[in-house]
Design a protein around this motif. Sequence first.
Motif, mmCIF file in Angstrom:
data_model
loop_
_atom_site.group_PDB
_atom_site.id
_atom_site.type_symbol
_atom_site.label_atom_id
_atom_site.label_comp_id
_atom_site.label_asym_id
_atom_site.label_seq_id
_atom_site.Cartn_x
_atom_site.Cartn_y
_atom_site.Cartn_z
ATOM 1 N N ASN A 79 -5.397 6.849 15.110
ATOM 2 C CA ASN A 79 -5.693 7.061 13.702
ATOM 3 C C ASN A 79 -6.911 6.275 13.232
ATOM 4 O OD1 ASN A 79 -3.487 8.728 13.666
ATOM 5 N ND2 ASN A 79 -2.179 7.363 12.470
ATOM 6 N N LEU A 80 -7.210 5.183 13.932
ATOM 7 C CA LEU A 80 -8.395 4.406 13.576
ATOM 8 C C LEU A 80 -9.671 5.220 13.783
ATOM 9 C CD1 LEU A 80 -7.445 0.950 15.119
ATOM 10 C CD2 LEU A 80 -7.599 1.497 12.681
ATOM 11 N N LEU A 81 -9.677 6.111 14.756
ATOM 12 C CA LEU A 81 -10.851 6.938 15.010
ATOM 13 C C LEU A 81 -11.175 7.802 13.801
ATOM 14 C CD1 LEU A 81 -10.078 8.069 18.682
ATOM 15 C CD2 LEU A 81 -11.481 6.138 17.928
ATOM 16 N N PRO A 97 8.013 7.456 7.774
ATOM 17 C CA PRO A 97 6.600 7.140 7.841
ATOM 18 C C PRO A 97 6.284 5.994 6.894
ATOM 19 C CG PRO A 97 6.923 9.008 6.416
ATOM 20 C CD PRO A 97 8.283 8.673 6.989
ATOM 21 N N ARG A 98 5.178 5.322 7.142
ATOM 22 C CA ARG A 98 4.728 4.328 6.179
ATOM 23 C C ARG A 98 4.056 5.049 5.023
ATOM 24 N NH1 ARG A 98 -0.237 -0.045 6.929
ATOM 25 N NH2 ARG A 98 -0.034 -1.037 4.890
ATOM 26 N N SER A 99 4.288 4.549 3.813
ATOM 27 C CA SER A 99 3.584 5.047 2.637
ATOM 28 C C SER A 99 2.496 4.035 2.293
ATOM 29 C CB SER A 99 4.546 5.222 1.456
ATOM 30 O OG SER A 99 5.531 6.186 1.754
ATOM 31 N N ASP A 141 0.535 9.802 18.151
ATOM 32 C CA ASP A 141 0.219 9.870 16.730
ATOM 33 C C ASP A 141 1.397 10.548 16.049
ATOM 34 O OD1 ASP A 141 -0.046 12.618 17.189
ATOM 35 O OD2 ASP A 141 -2.233 12.574 17.155
ATOM 36 N N GLU A 142 1.242 10.917 14.792
ATOM 37 C CA GLU A 142 2.359 11.460 14.030
ATOM 38 C C GLU A 142 2.894 12.780 14.568
ATOM 39 O OE1 GLU A 142 0.766 8.300 11.460
ATOM 40 O OE2 GLU A 142 -0.105 9.770 12.823
ATOM 41 N N ILE A 194 -1.580 9.588 7.968
ATOM 42 C CA ILE A 194 -1.922 8.788 9.157
ATOM 43 C C ILE A 194 -1.694 7.297 8.903
ATOM 44 C CG2 ILE A 194 -3.513 10.464 10.166
ATOM 45 C CD1 ILE A 194 -5.817 8.823 8.910
ATOM 46 N N ALA A 195 -0.572 6.975 8.264
ATOM 47 C CA ALA A 195 -0.270 5.582 7.941
ATOM 48 C C ALA A 195 0.598 4.907 8.993
ATOM 49 C CB ALA A 195 0.415 5.492 6.580
ATOM 50 N N GLY A 196 0.974 5.649 10.046
ATOM 51 C CA GLY A 196 1.889 5.080 11.026
ATOM 52 C C GLY A 196 3.334 5.253 10.580
#
Length: 220
Positions: free
Chosen positions: A67-69, A119-121, A97-98, A144-146
């Motif tokens: 997700n950093l990309l 998921p993380r908000s 990833d998700e 894409i918060a993990g």
Amino acid sequence: MQRTRVDAVFAGRVQAMPGDGRPTGIFKTVVVEPVRVGIEGLEIDAQADRRVHGGPEKAVHHFPAKNLLRLRAAFPAVAARLVPGSLGENLSTAAWDEAEVCIGDVYRLGSVRLQLNQPRSPCWKIDARFGVDGMTRFVAEHGIAGWYYRVLEPGSFAAGDVLMLEERAADAVSLREYWDLHAATRPDLAAVRRVVDAPGLAPDKRARWQQRLEWLQANG
């Protein structure tokens, strides 16, 4: 079975957000040695706002480096600072990833047994951390918060340990499906029911999806 290596483990203390002063736990540092993990997360980790971070239902935060990309491409001015650990996560992996993980998945990492429950908000602290506007919104809009794990069996883990999938429901909902449904104006009722019925989903998230299902049924 699905498995991947945990490349890094991170933990931190509460400190003031630079230029802001509000307390935050988003700043993490690498943990080299094995770390004890209890029901509320890594014993050496701290969260500033326990209403929205930490606790049994948000014990361990996993943010995949993939997700950093996407973030680097969208925010080139701070790309060099978008590195593993910079989003406040506890676990970083090069893989997954998700689209590849599901609500209710049960994993083994070291001697710890984890369950992916939501998921993380993302919150305002992401924008404040990097001094940019719109990153939090971008993360939320693209899902894409993990994700968070609850701890089913306490123990310890370390960087280099293998994160191994032990259980997945037959009709499991991936986090990508979760976010796509979340963004849909008129999602399919059967798909929403799958989320409501997803084993392991955090209770507050289940209640919100149940409310949405009832509204859709009443206003169909």
